[in-house]
Design a protein around this motif. Sequence first.
Motif, PDB file in Angstrom:
ATOM      1  N   GLY A 294       0.679  -1.173   0.129  1.00  0.00           N
ATOM      2  CA  GLY A 294       0.222  -0.117  -0.078  1.00  0.00           C
ATOM      3  C   GLY A 294       0.759   1.296   0.027  1.00  0.00           C
ATOM      4  O   GLY A 294       1.973   1.313   0.214  1.00  0.00           O
ATOM      5  N   VAL A 295       0.243   2.463  -0.241  1.00  0.00           N
ATOM      6  CA  VAL A 295       1.074   3.714  -0.296  1.00  0.00           C
ATOM      7  C   VAL A 295       0.459   4.733   0.611  1.00  0.00           C
ATOM      8  O   VAL A 295      -0.748   4.676   1.048  1.00  0.00           O
ATOM      9  CB  VAL A 295       0.668   4.202  -1.660  1.00  0.00           C
ATOM     10  CG1 VAL A 295       1.328   5.755  -1.557  1.00  0.00           C
ATOM     11  CG2 VAL A 295       1.332   3.262  -2.676  1.00  0.00           C
ATOM     12  N   LEU A 296       1.430   5.098   1.317  1.00  0.00           N
ATOM     13  CA  LEU A 296       1.033   6.395   2.203  1.00  0.00           C
ATOM     14  C   LEU A 296       1.650   7.721   1.731  1.00  0.00           C
ATOM     15  O   LEU A 296       2.929   7.724   2.109  1.00  0.00           O
ATOM     16  CB  LEU A 296       1.546   6.102   3.747  1.00  0.00           C
ATOM     17  CG  LEU A 296       1.439   7.003   4.956  1.00  0.00           C
ATOM     18  CD1 LEU A 296      -0.058   7.618   5.046  1.00  0.00           C
ATOM     19  CD2 LEU A 296       1.778   6.820   6.079  1.00  0.00           C
ATOM     20  N   LEU A 297       0.869   8.537   1.613  1.00  0.00           N
ATOM     21  CA  LEU A 297       1.296   9.990   1.081  1.00  0.00           C
ATOM     22  C   LEU A 297       1.170  10.890   2.538  1.00  0.00           C
ATOM     23  O   LEU A 297       0.171  10.861   3.072  1.00  0.00           O
ATOM     24  CB  LEU A 297       0.130  10.452   0.205  1.00  0.00           C
ATOM     25  CG  LEU A 297      -0.234   9.744  -1.162  1.00  0.00           C
ATOM     26  CD1 LEU A 297      -0.968  10.357  -1.950  1.00  0.00           C
ATOM     27  CD2 LEU A 297       1.046   9.711  -1.983  1.00  0.00           C
ATOM     28  N   VAL A 298       2.012  11.790   2.575  1.00  0.00           N
ATOM     29  CA  VAL A 298       2.143  12.646   3.822  1.00  0.00           C
ATOM     30  C   VAL A 298       2.439  13.923   3.390  1.00  0.00           C
ATOM     31  O   VAL A 298       3.438  14.147   2.873  1.00  0.00           O
ATOM     32  CB  VAL A 298       3.083  12.165   4.877  1.00  0.00           C
ATOM     33  CG1 VAL A 298       3.221  12.855   5.956  1.00  0.00           C
ATOM     34  CG2 VAL A 298       2.697  10.738   5.333  1.00  0.00           C
ATOM     35  N   ASN A 299       1.751  14.946   3.720  1.00  0.00           N
ATOM     36  CA  ASN A 299       2.094  16.431   3.516  1.00  0.00           C
ATOM     37  C   ASN A 299       1.954  17.086   5.057  1.00  0.00           C
ATOM     38  O   ASN A 299       2.149  16.569   5.829  1.00  0.00           O
ATOM     39  CB  ASN A 299       1.085  17.094   2.471  1.00  0.00           C
ATOM     40  CG  ASN A 299       1.481  17.948   1.658  1.00  0.00           C
ATOM     41  OD1 ASN A 299       2.355  18.785   2.293  1.00  0.00           O
ATOM     42  ND2 ASN A 299       1.197  18.170   0.585  1.00  0.00           N
TER      43      ASN A 299
ATOM     44  N   MET B   8      -3.542  -0.850  -5.457  1.00  0.00           N
ATOM     45  CA  MET B   8      -3.110  -0.977  -4.285  1.00  0.00           C
ATOM     46  C   MET B   8      -3.920   0.252  -3.335  1.00  0.00           C
ATOM     47  O   MET B   8      -4.428   1.279  -3.838  1.00  0.00           O
ATOM     48  CB  MET B   8      -1.416  -0.187  -4.042  1.00  0.00           C
ATOM     49  CG  MET B   8      -0.529  -1.437  -4.596  1.00  0.00           C
ATOM     50  SD  MET B   8       1.024  -0.807  -4.440  1.00  0.00           S
ATOM     51  CE  MET B   8       1.351   0.664  -5.230  1.00  0.00           C
ATOM     52  N   PRO B   9      -4.155   0.111  -2.019  1.00  0.00           N
ATOM     53  CA  PRO B   9      -4.748   0.940  -1.012  1.00  0.00           C
ATOM     54  C   PRO B   9      -3.823   2.256  -0.857  1.00  0.00           C
ATOM     55  O   PRO B   9      -2.310   1.983  -0.918  1.00  0.00           O
ATOM     56  CB  PRO B   9      -4.654   0.095   0.168  1.00  0.00           C
ATOM     57  CG  PRO B   9      -4.844  -1.309  -0.132  1.00  0.00           C
ATOM     58  CD  PRO B   9      -3.969  -1.166  -1.304  1.00  0.00           C
ATOM     59  N   VAL B  10      -4.488   3.267  -1.101  1.00  0.00           N
ATOM     60  CA  VAL B  10      -3.369   4.543  -0.869  1.00  0.00           C
ATOM     61  C   VAL B  10      -4.264   5.351   0.435  1.00  0.00           C
ATOM     62  O   VAL B  10      -5.379   5.675   0.137  1.00  0.00           O
ATOM     63  CB  VAL B  10      -3.693   5.385  -2.069  1.00  0.00           C
ATOM     64  CG1 VAL B  10      -2.753   6.675  -2.018  1.00  0.00           C
ATOM     65  CG2 VAL B  10      -3.100   4.517  -3.267  1.00  0.00           C
ATOM     66  N   ALA B  11      -3.488   5.762   1.228  1.00  0.00           N
ATOM     67  CA  ALA B  11      -3.909   6.586   2.433  1.00  0.00           C
ATOM     68  C   ALA B  11      -3.197   7.821   2.388  1.00  0.00           C
ATOM     69  O   ALA B  11      -2.158   8.092   1.794  1.00  0.00           O
ATOM     70  CB  ALA B  11      -3.728   5.785   3.620  1.00  0.00           C
TER      71      ALA B  11
ATOM     72  N   ASP C 137      -5.745  -1.807   8.456  1.00  0.00           N
ATOM     73  CA  ASP C 137      -7.142  -2.355   8.470  1.00  0.00           C
ATOM     74  C   ASP C 137      -7.570  -3.172   7.168  1.00  0.00           C
ATOM     75  O   ASP C 137      -8.354  -3.971   7.080  1.00  0.00           O
ATOM     76  CB  ASP C 137      -8.221  -1.261   8.838  1.00  0.00           C
ATOM     77  CG  ASP C 137      -8.061  -1.120  10.157  1.00  0.00           C
ATOM     78  OD1 ASP C 137      -7.485  -1.623  11.026  1.00  0.00           O
ATOM     79  OD2 ASP C 137      -8.832   0.134  10.455  1.00  0.00           O
ATOM     80  N   LYS C 138      -6.665  -2.636   6.062  1.00  0.00           N
ATOM     81  CA  LYS C 138      -7.004  -3.448   4.612  1.00  0.00           C
ATOM     82  C   LYS C 138      -6.042  -4.447   4.253  1.00  0.00           C
ATOM     83  O   LYS C 138      -5.921  -4.730   3.393  1.00  0.00           O
ATOM     84  CB  LYS C 138      -6.743  -2.256   3.646  1.00  0.00           C
ATOM     85  CG  LYS C 138      -8.038  -1.039   3.492  1.00  0.00           C
ATOM     86  CD  LYS C 138      -7.750   0.179   2.639  1.00  0.00           C
ATOM     87  CE  LYS C 138      -8.852   1.350   2.937  1.00  0.00           C
ATOM     88  NZ  LYS C 138      -8.791   2.196   1.895  1.00  0.00           N
ATOM     89  N   GLY C 139      -5.413  -4.688   5.496  1.00  0.00           N
ATOM     90  CA  GLY C 139      -4.421  -6.144   5.047  1.00  0.00           C
ATOM     91  C   GLY C 139      -2.952  -5.586   4.558  1.00  0.00           C
ATOM     92  O   GLY C 139      -2.308  -6.447   4.249  1.00  0.00           O
ATOM     93  N   VAL C 140      -2.781  -4.226   4.651  1.00  0.00           N
ATOM     94  CA  VAL C 140      -1.539  -3.598   4.278  1.00  0.00           C
ATOM     95  C   VAL C 140      -0.248  -4.133   5.097  1.00  0.00           C
ATOM     96  O   VAL C 140      -0.459  -3.654   6.312  1.00  0.00           O
ATOM     97  CB  VAL C 140      -1.438  -2.109   3.773  1.00  0.00           C
ATOM     98  CG1 VAL C 140       0.017  -1.767   3.480  1.00  0.00           C
ATOM     99  CG2 VAL C 140      -2.501  -2.131   2.563  1.00  0.00           C
ATOM    100  N   GLU C 141       0.747  -4.707   4.798  1.00  0.00           N
ATOM    101  CA  GLU C 141       1.958  -5.081   5.636  1.00  0.00           C
ATOM    102  C   GLU C 141       3.067  -4.445   5.005  1.00  0.00           C
ATOM    103  O   GLU C 141       3.994  -4.250   5.655  1.00  0.00           O
ATOM    104  CB  GLU C 141       2.169  -6.482   5.615  1.00  0.00           C
ATOM    105  CG  GLU C 141       0.810  -7.270   6.281  1.00  0.00           C
ATOM    106  CD  GLU C 141       1.243  -8.719   6.435  1.00  0.00           C
ATOM    107  OE1 GLU C 141       2.041  -9.215   5.849  1.00  0.00           O
ATOM    108  OE2 GLU C 141       0.468  -9.386   7.293  1.00  0.00           O
ATOM    109  N   ASP C 142       2.920  -4.042   3.862  1.00  0.00           N
ATOM    110  CA  ASP C 142       4.353  -3.257   3.132  1.00  0.00           C
ATOM    111  C   ASP C 142       3.762  -2.008   2.423  1.00  0.00           C
ATOM    112  O   ASP C 142       3.257  -1.917   1.543  1.00  0.00           O
ATOM    113  CB  ASP C 142       4.934  -4.486   1.958  1.00  0.00           C
ATOM    114  CG  ASP C 142       6.095  -3.949   1.589  1.00  0.00           C
ATOM    115  OD1 ASP C 142       6.839  -3.167   2.108  1.00  0.00           O
ATOM    116  OD2 ASP C 142       6.752  -4.683   0.758  1.00  0.00           O
ATOM    117  N   VAL C 143       4.373  -0.877   3.039  1.00  0.00           N
ATOM    118  CA  VAL C 143       4.019   0.595   3.064  1.00  0.00           C
ATOM    119  C   VAL C 143       4.963   1.202   2.161  1.00  0.00           C
ATOM    120  O   VAL C 143       6.207   1.395   2.604  1.00  0.00           O
ATOM    121  CB  VAL C 143       3.255   1.234   4.237  1.00  0.00           C
ATOM    122  CG1 VAL C 143       3.299   2.717   3.771  1.00  0.00           C
ATOM    123  CG2 VAL C 143       2.680   0.351   4.927  1.00  0.00           C
ATOM    124  N   LEU C 144       4.842   2.062   1.038  1.00  0.00           N
ATOM    125  CA  LEU C 144       5.675   2.911   0.575  1.00  0.00           C
ATOM    126  C   LEU C 144       5.134   4.224   1.119  1.00  0.00           C
ATOM    127  O   LEU C 144       4.140   4.752   0.758  1.00  0.00           O
ATOM    128  CB  LEU C 144       5.447   2.841  -1.061  1.00  0.00           C
ATOM    129  CG  LEU C 144       6.006   3.966  -1.701  1.00  0.00           C
ATOM    130  CD1 LEU C 144       7.880   3.776  -1.576  1.00  0.00           C
ATOM    131  CD2 LEU C 144       6.041   3.860  -3.237  1.00  0.00           C
TER     132      LEU C 144
END
Length: 343
Positions: free
Chosen positions: A3-8, A89-92, A111-118
Motif C-alpha cells: 500500500g501507499v502512504l502519502l504525507v504532507n 493498491m490501497p492509498v492513504a 485495516d485493509k491488510g497492508v503490511e508493506d507500505v511505500l
Amino acid sequence: MKGVLLVNLGSPESPTAKDLKPYLDEFLMDERVIDAPLWLRNIIVRGIILQTRPKKSAEAYAKIWWDEGSPLIIISERFTDKLRKQTDMPVALGMRYGTMSIKKSLQELRDKGVEDVLLVPLYPHYAMSSYETVVVKAMEVQKEFFPQTRLTTLPAFYRNPEYIKVLSKSIADGLKNFDYDHILFSYHGIPERHIRKSDPTSYHCKIDGSCCTINSVAHHSCYRHQVYKTTELVKATLGLKDEQVSLSFQSRLAGDPWLKPYTDYEFERLAKEGVKRLAVITPAFVADCLETLEEIAMEGKDQFIEAGGENYTHIPCLNDSDAWVQVMANWVKDWETTGRLPS
C-alpha cells in the motif's frame, strides 16, 4: 499486501486562533523545525510565539480558506483520490501535523491488510523540517504501533526526469498568457545551520555554492544543493537564459541566519532594477498552501507592486494535475511490481 502512504504538512481544523494554537504548538515544538533544546523550545514557542501568533496566523489562513476547507488538505485529498484510480493498491493520506495523523493513516492501511507500505513524503527536496521529520515520525509510529508493518521511503525527487518534465510543463503553461520580464523561483527557507546538521560528512557543506559543484554524498540531504539543482534542470528544459531567472528563499524567522537571498528582498530589488512583469513559482511545494497562496500570491504581489513593479503572477503548484498524478502513479506501480524507486 502492499500500500501507499502519502504525507504532507498538515493544516489547522479551521482558520481560527482557537484551532491555530494546538496546530502551531505541534508544528513549532517539533525538534526538526525549531532545533533548540526542549526547555528553550518551550520558552520560545509556548512562552512567546503562541501568545500572539495564533491570531495573526488565523487572519492569514482566513484569506486563503476555501468553502470546502483548507486548500492544502482539499488538494491533497483530490490528488489521493486520483491516484487511487491509477493503482490497485490501497492509498492513504496522512499529515505530519494536525488531526489527519500518520498513525490514523497507517491504521487505515493496516485495516485493509497492508503490511508493506511505500511512504511518500510530498516534498521534492530533503530538509530536516519537511522531508526528514515525516520519515522520522512515520518510523516512530510504525515501531510503536505497527511493528509488523514494513516501511519503504520514496527518496526526494528533486531531479527526477519525470518530475522535472511535469514541473516544467506546468510552468510553461502558467507563462503562456503572461508576458514576463523575469521568473523568480521562490523556495521555502530554512536556517543555515540545518544545512550543516544535514551534512553526513560534517565538513562538505559551506553554504557558499562552491561545495555544490563537487559531487558528494552530502548532496543527498542538502536542501540548498537540491533546490538549485531543480532550478537548473527546469531552466535547461524550458530553454531559459540565466538573466531571466533567479532564486530566493521565503518564510524565515528572526534571530538566525537563514538561506539567502530572501524572497521579500528580491521583490524590492527586482522592481528597483527595472523588472516590471514578474512571474513567481514555488517548487518546494507540490500543493498550494498558506505559504504559496497568502505569502507569495498575495503579500508578494503587494510587495513587488509597491516597489515599482507593474504586473505579477504566481504560477500554481502541481496540485492534483493529471500529469503529476500520472508521474506518481508510475512511481508507485514500479515499486509495486519491481521494488524499484525513482532516482
